[in-house]
Enzyme design. Structure first.
Site, PDB file in Angstrom:
ATOM      1  N   ARG A  82      -0.464  -1.194   2.785  1.00 16.85           N
ATOM      2  CA  ARG A  82       1.103  -1.136   3.095  1.00 16.85           C
ATOM      3  C   ARG A  82       1.308   0.443   3.484  1.00 16.85           C
ATOM      4  NH1 ARG A  82       5.243   0.599   0.074  1.00 16.85           N
ATOM      5  NH2 ARG A  82       7.244  -0.663   0.423  1.00 16.85           N
ATOM      6  N   LYS A 106       2.017   8.674  -1.087  1.00 17.61           N
ATOM      7  CA  LYS A 106       2.529   8.561  -2.679  1.00 17.61           C
ATOM      8  C   LYS A 106       2.172  10.008  -3.298  1.00 17.61           C
ATOM      9  CE  LYS A 106       2.997   3.700  -3.254  1.00 17.61           C
ATOM     10  NZ  LYS A 106       2.437   2.676  -4.007  1.00 17.61           N
TER      11      LYS A 106
HETATM   12  C1  8Y4 Z   1       6.417   8.734  -1.075  1.00 15.02           C
HETATM   13  C2  8Y4 Z   1       6.210   7.360  -0.666  1.00 15.02           C
HETATM   14  C3  8Y4 Z   1       6.995   8.501  -2.464  1.00 15.02           C
HETATM   15  C4  8Y4 Z   1       6.212   6.212  -1.120  1.00 15.02           C
HETATM   16  C5  8Y4 Z   1       7.093   7.185  -2.950  1.00 15.02           C
HETATM   17  C6  8Y4 Z   1       6.863   6.230  -2.256  1.00 15.02           C
HETATM   18  C7  8Y4 Z   1       3.968  -0.749  -3.554  1.00 15.02           C
HETATM   19  C8  8Y4 Z   1       4.825  -1.808  -2.863  1.00 15.02           C
HETATM   20  C9  8Y4 Z   1       6.111  -0.042  -2.982  1.00 15.02           C
HETATM   21  C10 8Y4 Z   1       2.661  -0.927  -3.570  1.00 15.02           C
HETATM   22  C11 8Y4 Z   1       3.246  -3.383  -3.293  1.00 15.02           C
HETATM   23  C12 8Y4 Z   1       6.243   3.952  -2.385  1.00 15.02           C
HETATM   24  C13 8Y4 Z   1       7.343  -1.935  -2.381  1.00 15.02           C
HETATM   25  C14 8Y4 Z   1       6.909   2.891  -3.586  1.00 15.02           C
HETATM   26  N1  8Y4 Z   1       4.738   0.486  -3.200  1.00 15.02           N
HETATM   27  N2  8Y4 Z   1       4.640  -2.956  -2.996  1.00 15.02           N
HETATM   28  N3  8Y4 Z   1       5.977  -1.123  -2.893  1.00 15.02           N
HETATM   29  N4  8Y4 Z   1       2.183  -2.214  -3.409  1.00 15.02           N
HETATM   30  N5  8Y4 Z   1       2.676  -4.502  -3.228  1.00 15.02           N
HETATM   31  N6  8Y4 Z   1       6.718   4.952  -3.179  1.00 15.02           N
HETATM   32  O1  8Y4 Z   1       1.832  -0.006  -3.924  1.00 15.02           O
HETATM   33  O2  8Y4 Z   1       5.910   3.379  -1.499  1.00 15.02           O
HETATM   34  S1  8Y4 Z   1       7.286   1.210  -3.079  1.00 15.02           S
END
Ligand code: 8Y4
Length: 300
Positions: A257, A223
């Protein structure tokens, strides 16, 4: 308190932190044009995540990136349901559906999925009732705003207080709607309508949420809070992701996750092992047994 998640006769015991592997089934994630290819590639990736030691696969058909296009119900059904159906048939794993749409929750659950991961915390009309009727485990996540605009006008009266209040209210709604307590997981929503420092503060005080009496899920993998702090591009954030994941489990998180399952499983194996030595007079049988289980992992 040991939490257990159960659906379709499968039980996932949260006696130790569990790894949720991310499986994106948006067209940009696997496509090289053809639709068949996309399904096969998604299944191949799911199989790899399971071999790497994922306890849960989180199947998502809607991009939650700021600015991503909305997806129709039919489009999301077409993306998610065939993947869930094949994972349920072919792989020995707990399946999570990353969706906000009640129709997708229902169809994907009936196709063999086990739990709902809704970043909108069952906010769509009918979602709460569907989850109650399915008797499915469900993750309730905090988000300020909507994915499209959540990083604009970020404002909290009191970060931890506001998020706690949101989760409390949601828990109350869910229980009132008839969702069983044993089916609820909570998530502070790292990255969802929070600044970098707010994300670090939230993680630094994650233990705040353990006393609620529900298992905690967190998503930290790759993230932007890692990128903003270290300047690492998204494909070079594994070290930060592992450090924050281990910090989160120390603070009581039960589900992590992640994109990088094998690496997280290795980190957690070491964490679990050293944890056995925390209490004085460690039980040698238990330690020996865990050591064997860890060594027997097939590396892929
Ligand atoms: C790089 C990598 C940039 C990942 C952005 C991201 C969560 C989630 C997501 C969370 C739960 C993401 C679907 C966002 N994050 N579900 N989902 N908790 N429960 N962004 O933190 O990974 S998607």
């Amino acid at each position: 308190m040991i939490y257990k998640l159960a659906a379709h006769g499968r039980v996932l015991t949260l006696d130790q932190p569990r790894v949720m592997g991310i499986l994106n089934v948006t067209p940009d994630s696997f496509s090289d044009g053809g639709q068949h290819n996309t399904l096969d590639k998604a299944i191949a990736h799911a199989e790899r995540l399971v071999k790497e030691g994922a306890d849960i696969i989180d199947v998502g058909g809607e991009s939650t990136r700021p600015g991503a296009d909305a997806v129709s119900v039919q489009e999301e059904l077409d993306r998610v349901v065939p993947v869930v159906e094949r994972i349920a048939k072919e792989l020995d794993v707990f399946i999570s559906m990353d969706t906000s749409k009640p129709e997708v929750m229902k169809e994907a659950f009936n196709a063999g999925g086990h739990m709902i991961n809704d970043i909108r915390a069952l906010n769509e009309p009918g979602a709460m009732e569907v989850c109650r009727d399915l008797d499915a485990p469900v993750c309730i996540m905090h988000m300020q705003g909507e994915p499209r605009t959540m990083q604009n006008n970020i404002e909290y009266k009191d970060l931890l207080g506001d998020i706690s209040e949101f989760l409390f209210r949601k828990l109350h709604c869910c229980l009132n709607a008839g969702i069983r307590k044993q089916n609820i997981i909570i998530d502070p929503g790292i990255g969802f309508g929070k600044t970098m420092d707010q994300n670090y503060e939230l993680l630094g005080r994650l233990e705040t949420f353990t006393s609620f009496g529900y298992p905690i899920l967190v998503g930290l993998s790759r993230k932007s809070m890692i990128g903003m702090l270290t300047d690492a591009p998204v494909n070079a954030r594994l070290p930060g992701s592992l450090a924050l994941a281990m910090y989160a489990v120390n603070k009581g998180a039960k589900i992590i996750r992640v994109h990088d399952v094998a690496e997280t499983v290795q980190a957690l194996d070491c964490w679990n092992y050293v944890k056995k030595f925390e209490t004085k007079g460690p039980r040698l049988r238990e330690i020996l047994q865990l050591g064997k289980i860890i060594k027997n992992r097939k590396h892929v």
